[in-house]
Every structure is written in C-alpha cells, then in structure tokens.
Design an enzyme around this catalytic site. Structure first.
Site, PDB file in Angstrom:
ATOM      1  N   ASP A   1      18.144   8.004 -56.727  1.00  0.00           N
ATOM      2  CA  ASP A   1      17.700   6.662 -56.327  1.00  0.00           C
ATOM      3  C   ASP A   1      18.209   5.629 -57.327  1.00  0.00           C
ATOM      4  O   ASP A   1      17.581   4.594 -57.536  1.00  0.00           O
ATOM      5  CB  ASP A   1      16.175   6.578 -56.177  1.00  0.00           C
ATOM      6  CG  ASP A   1      15.744   5.358 -55.363  1.00  0.00           C
ATOM      7  OD1 ASP A   1      16.591   4.758 -54.670  1.00  0.00           O
ATOM      8  OD2 ASP A   1      14.556   4.999 -55.431  1.00  0.00           O
TER       9      ASP A   1
ATOM     10  N   ARG B   1      25.568   0.012 -53.177  1.00  0.00           N
ATOM     11  CA  ARG B   1      25.748  -1.419 -52.861  1.00  0.00           C
ATOM     12  C   ARG B   1      27.125  -1.661 -52.214  1.00  0.00           C
ATOM     13  O   ARG B   1      27.710  -0.783 -51.618  1.00  0.00           O
ATOM     14  CB  ARG B   1      25.570  -2.308 -54.101  1.00  0.00           C
ATOM     15  CG  ARG B   1      24.336  -2.003 -54.938  1.00  0.00           C
ATOM     16  CD  ARG B   1      23.045  -2.205 -54.200  1.00  0.00           C
ATOM     17  NE  ARG B   1      21.904  -2.144 -55.113  1.00  0.00           N
ATOM     18  CZ  ARG B   1      20.665  -1.828 -54.735  1.00  0.00           C
ATOM     19  NH1 ARG B   1      20.400  -1.525 -53.473  1.00  0.00           N
ATOM     20  NH2 ARG B   1      19.690  -1.809 -55.599  1.00  0.00           N
TER      21      ARG B   1
ATOM     22  N   LYS C   1      18.323   6.984 -42.412  1.00  0.00           N
ATOM     23  CA  LYS C   1      17.306   6.599 -43.393  1.00  0.00           C
ATOM     24  C   LYS C   1      16.311   5.627 -42.785  1.00  0.00           C
ATOM     25  O   LYS C   1      16.698   4.579 -42.287  1.00  0.00           O
ATOM     26  CB  LYS C   1      17.985   5.945 -44.611  1.00  0.00           C
ATOM     27  CG  LYS C   1      17.019   5.353 -45.637  1.00  0.00           C
ATOM     28  CD  LYS C   1      16.296   6.412 -46.441  1.00  0.00           C
ATOM     29  CE  LYS C   1      15.226   5.817 -47.362  1.00  0.00           C
ATOM     30  NZ  LYS C   1      15.781   5.069 -48.502  1.00  0.00           N
TER      31      LYS C   1
ATOM     32  N   HIS D   1      12.444  10.323 -52.815  1.00  0.00           N
ATOM     33  CA  HIS D   1      11.935   9.919 -54.140  1.00  0.00           C
ATOM     34  C   HIS D   1      10.417  10.016 -54.242  1.00  0.00           C
ATOM     35  O   HIS D   1       9.740   9.030 -54.476  1.00  0.00           O
ATOM     36  CB  HIS D   1      12.417   8.515 -54.525  1.00  0.00           C
ATOM     37  CG  HIS D   1      12.341   7.484 -53.428  1.00  0.00           C
ATOM     38  ND1 HIS D   1      11.191   7.235 -52.727  1.00  0.00           N
ATOM     39  CD2 HIS D   1      13.278   6.662 -52.896  1.00  0.00           C
ATOM     40  CE1 HIS D   1      11.425   6.289 -51.835  1.00  0.00           C
ATOM     41  NE2 HIS D   1      12.677   5.935 -51.906  1.00  0.00           N
TER      42      HIS D   1
ATOM     43  N   ALA E   1      13.468  -4.395 -57.754  1.00  0.00           N
ATOM     44  CA  ALA E   1      13.042  -3.006 -57.960  1.00  0.00           C
ATOM     45  C   ALA E   1      14.246  -2.080 -58.015  1.00  0.00           C
ATOM     46  O   ALA E   1      15.138  -2.157 -57.173  1.00  0.00           O
ATOM     47  CB  ALA E   1      12.111  -2.578 -56.824  1.00  0.00           C
TER      48      ALA E   1
ATOM     49  N   HIS F   1      22.178   4.508 -54.252  1.00  0.00           N
ATOM     50  CA  HIS F   1      22.535   3.161 -53.797  1.00  0.00           C
ATOM     51  C   HIS F   1      23.836   2.756 -54.475  1.00  0.00           C
ATOM     52  O   HIS F   1      23.880   2.634 -55.710  1.00  0.00           O
ATOM     53  CB  HIS F   1      21.435   2.157 -54.155  1.00  0.00           C
ATOM     54  CG  HIS F   1      20.132   2.456 -53.477  1.00  0.00           C
ATOM     55  ND1 HIS F   1      19.821   1.948 -52.238  1.00  0.00           N
ATOM     56  CD2 HIS F   1      19.103   3.243 -53.841  1.00  0.00           C
ATOM     57  CE1 HIS F   1      18.627   2.403 -51.874  1.00  0.00           C
ATOM     58  NE2 HIS F   1      18.169   3.201 -52.827  1.00  0.00           N
TER      59      HIS F   1
ATOM     60  N   HIS G   1      11.664   6.607 -46.589  1.00  0.00           N
ATOM     61  CA  HIS G   1      11.010   5.931 -47.717  1.00  0.00           C
ATOM     62  C   HIS G   1       9.531   5.878 -47.356  1.00  0.00           C
ATOM     63  O   HIS G   1       9.122   5.047 -46.556  1.00  0.00           O
ATOM     64  CB  HIS G   1      11.587   4.523 -47.919  1.00  0.00           C
ATOM     65  CG  HIS G   1      10.979   3.802 -49.089  1.00  0.00           C
ATOM     66  ND1 HIS G   1      11.705   3.382 -50.172  1.00  0.00           N
ATOM     67  CD2 HIS G   1       9.681   3.452 -49.352  1.00  0.00           C
ATOM     68  CE1 HIS G   1      10.899   2.798 -51.054  1.00  0.00           C
ATOM     69  NE2 HIS G   1       9.664   2.825 -50.575  1.00  0.00           N
TER      70      HIS G   1
ATOM     71  N   HIS H   1      20.311  10.888 -53.055  1.00  0.00           N
ATOM     72  CA  HIS H   1      19.744   9.553 -52.737  1.00  0.00           C
ATOM     73  C   HIS H   1      20.370   8.553 -53.703  1.00  0.00           C
ATOM     74  O   HIS H   1      19.983   8.477 -54.864  1.00  0.00           O
ATOM     75  CB  HIS H   1      18.219   9.568 -52.892  1.00  0.00           C
ATOM     76  CG  HIS H   1      17.574   8.280 -52.478  1.00  0.00           C
ATOM     77  ND1 HIS H   1      16.535   8.231 -51.570  1.00  0.00           N
ATOM     78  CD2 HIS H   1      17.817   6.990 -52.830  1.00  0.00           C
ATOM     79  CE1 HIS H   1      16.169   6.972 -51.390  1.00  0.00           C
ATOM     80  NE2 HIS H   1      16.924   6.197 -52.147  1.00  0.00           N
TER      81      HIS H   1
ATOM     82  N   ASN I   1      21.033   0.430 -47.021  1.00  0.00           N
ATOM     83  CA  ASN I   1      20.330  -0.866 -47.040  1.00  0.00           C
ATOM     84  C   ASN I   1      21.179  -1.976 -47.654  1.00  0.00           C
ATOM     85  O   ASN I   1      20.822  -2.596 -48.646  1.00  0.00           O
ATOM     86  CB  ASN I   1      18.977  -0.751 -47.752  1.00  0.00           C
ATOM     87  CG  ASN I   1      19.072  -0.232 -49.176  1.00  0.00           C
ATOM     88  OD1 ASN I   1      19.985   0.507 -49.522  1.00  0.00           O
ATOM     89  ND2 ASN I   1      18.146  -0.635 -50.015  1.00  0.00           N
TER      90      ASN I   1
ATOM     91  N   HIS J   1      21.155  -3.359 -60.111  1.00  0.00           N
ATOM     92  CA  HIS J   1      21.008  -4.800 -59.872  1.00  0.00           C
ATOM     93  C   HIS J   1      21.670  -5.492 -61.057  1.00  0.00           C
ATOM     94  O   HIS J   1      21.635  -4.963 -62.180  1.00  0.00           O
ATOM     95  CB  HIS J   1      19.532  -5.214 -59.842  1.00  0.00           C
ATOM     96  CG  HIS J   1      18.757  -4.680 -58.678  1.00  0.00           C
ATOM     97  ND1 HIS J   1      18.823  -5.240 -57.420  1.00  0.00           N
ATOM     98  CD2 HIS J   1      17.890  -3.646 -58.581  1.00  0.00           C
ATOM     99  CE1 HIS J   1      18.011  -4.574 -56.598  1.00  0.00           C
ATOM    100  NE2 HIS J   1      17.450  -3.594 -57.270  1.00  0.00           N
TER     101      HIS J   1
HETATM  102 ZN   LIG Z   1      16.339   4.237 -52.675  1.00  0.00          ZN
END
Ligand SMILES: [Zn+2]
Length: 345
Positions: A250, A10, A105, A178, A266, A8, A144, A6, A34, A254
């Site tokens: 996860d 970006r 997802k 998660h 988050a 991210h 999620h 899992h 996402n 950012h």
């Molecule tokens: Zn996530």
C-alpha cells in the site's frame, strides 16, 4: 520473485519518479486504479499499463539518481498486474477485459484518496450480476474494507460486509486489503474465499507512533494504524506466512507538501525500503524462513500468477534511508534501518 500485492504508482511525473523504485526490487505488483479519473475502461487500463512500462523503462537508464538504493540491473522483470475501479460492470464487458486485468478494486465512496466514485451502499442484489460474472471469469475482488463510522472502528464494522460478500459469492476470491485489526485476521478462517494483504508499516507502527507524541504526517494512512494488540495479531499471521495472507505495501506516494500540510494526505511511502524492513522484522522474530511465502509464494498460489524470475539478495547491513526520493518522503527518512539490498538478478 518478490510481489507487492497492493501498490499505488499514480500517474504522470509521480509515476515517472517513483515507478522504478518498485520495479527495481519487485517482480510484479497489483496496481491500484484510483487515478483521477479512476481506471474504468479497457482503453484506460491498457493505456495506464503502457505508461507504467514506459516509466519503468525510461528511468531504468537513469542509474545515477538512485545510487543510494544500489546498482540497477536491467529492469525487464517487472509486471504491472492491472486492476479496474469497481462499479457495476456487465458480463460482456468483463469477458472482453478479463485478459488485460488481474483483479477489480472496490472502494467505499469517499473513504480514501480518489475514491469519491466508489460504492455508496453495499446492496448485494445490485452488485450480484457484476460479482457473479467476476466469479465465473475468475477475477478476484480486492476490497478497501472500511465503513464511514468512527475512524478506529471502521475496519471492524466492515466485517459484516465481508461476511455478506463472502457468503453470497462463495466462488469469488475476495481480498481484504491492507488489514489492520485482529477482527480482520479472525475473518480469514471464517470463509474459505477470503484472503488478505498486510502492509509493512502496519506490522511496525500503532496509532501511538502516528499521534501519540509529536504528530507524524508521513505515518498517517488509511486505514489508520490501530492498537498494539491489533499489530500483534497482524504480526502473527504474517510471520507464520498464513497461506491466505500476502504482502501488499500500500505504498502511497504524495508530494512532500501534501503530507506536511494542513489537511495531510493519507499514505505511507515504503516501496524502496519494504523488503529491507520485512527482513528486519522476520529476522527479529526468527522467522526469516517464512518470508519467501509471505512476499511471493502465497500471492502466486492465491492469484495463480507466475512472475518473471528475479532474485533479490538482502544482507544484514545498515542502510541510511534518504530524506526523500524526488520529493516523496519515505518511512524512516533520514534514519538508519538494519538491512540492505545487496543485489538484484
Ligand atoms: Zn491502497
């Protein structure tokens, strides 16, 4: 072959800055869809995968910048396992895209970063054609699992939806992403087709670490860290390498100003230190022998994937975590952790 089930990564400059950190020590990762806009077509999925491969390859030549995480060997062995953003898809589309993706997802609408286009109500009959097609094609559903209820209860409240999904679609592999609660750990034994990922930060922190003293924006994530007894329940199944449980960081980068701001985004950024922290946790509990299953073997058998060979050597030696990685602040920034990556082959 460490696997991050899992992740991210970006897009754009962020992807170029941080993608290489995962590619360095992991053999592969399940890549979350996402983006803005989310990944919802075969073209978007294929193009995103290519951007990831480019970013990893490009940065691989740029060794000096990341001296402090060790020497880069060649980054060839990193497989981005791609996912689509869940919406109702028809079987023809899914059949066409099946070879390019590893999972789909599902986000409840508006529950976390860039999830506005997610599922609004969990009407099983509305979802049935898509989920049945996924089951037939062997495409797992990653979820999620949070309602829009009170923040500490959101995951526990979602267990009814997992019950409904798991019993209505018994041949669909469903991964509770998660997980953060003891309720979720108990679900694993209730349905044969339910699996879970666990992050490293949820094995370490409780809500007290986020807001119990001075507020720690870099530990703020969704789902929020829960009670100590929840963390204990997670630790137990992780340390035992429960065969239905996999590591999924996860890790969610950012820019620093989006975390240290009014309206903190988050996400906890752990990708470059995840393996070191896992060693520390498993060693502390005398369970190092189970780490291989938690971080690789379980995922290989659940997803039926064969990652490229990669051997990561970790040693019990202090590692000073950088203040930031190109403007992204990691967990334990500026602090020392007990284990280091010595070598990657
Ligand atoms: Zn996530």
């Amino acid at each position: 072959m460490p696997l991050d089930m899992h992740l991210h990564l970006r897009d754009g400059i962020m992807l170029e800055n941080i993608g290489v950190l995962s590619a360095y020590s992991f053999s592969g990762a399940i890549i979350m869809p996402n983006l803005v806009p989310p990944v919802r077509s075969k073209e978007e999925l294929v193009a995103y995968k290519q951007r990831i491969l480019n970013a990893v390859g490009m940065e691989a030549a740029d060794e000096d910048e990341f001296d402090d995480i060790g020497e880069f060997s060649d980054n060839g062995g990193f497989e981005p396992y791609m996912t689509l953003f869940y919406q109702n898809y028809d079987k023809e589309f899914l059949t066409d895209v099946a070879e390019e993706l590893t999972a789909i997802k599902l986000y409840p609408a508006g529950i976390t970063t860039n999830s506005e286009g997610g599922v609004k109500n969990f009407d099983i009959e509305e979802m049935r054609p898509t989920l049945e097609a996924m089951a037939e094609l062997g495409i797992p559903l990653c979820v999620h699992g949070e309602t829009d209820g009170f923040v500490m209860d959101r995951e526990a409240e979602f267990m009814n939806i997992y019950d409904a999904l798991a019993s209505n679609f018994p041949t669909l592999k469903i991964i509770m992403e998660h997980i953060t609660t003891k309720e979720a750990t108990q679900m694993l034994d209730k349905h044969p087709n339910l699996y879970a990922t666990i992050t490293v930060h949820h094995l370490i922190i409780s809500l007290d670490d986020v807001v119990g003293g001075m507020m720690k924006p870099h530990l703020f994530c969704k789902p929020i860290a829960k009670r100590p007894e929840d963390r204990e329940a997670l630790l137990k199944i992780a340390l035992d390498a429960h065969p239905k449980v996999m590591f999924g960081s996860d890790s969610a980068p950012h820019p620093k100003d989006k975390k240290e701001s009014c309206g903190c985004a988050a996400g906890v950024f752990t990708a470059p230190i995840a393996l070191q922290l896992l060693c520390e946790i498993f060693d502390k509990h005398g369970k190092l022998a189970n780490l291989q299953s938690f971080v690789s073997d379980n995922a290989q058998s659940i997803y039926g994937i064969c990652p490229e060979f990669k051997e990561v050597t970790l040693v019990e030696k202090e590692f000073s975590v950088p203040q930031d990685y190109k403007g992204v602040v990691p967990m334990y920034a500026g602090e020392t952790i007990g284990w280091s990556i010595e070598d990657v082959d």
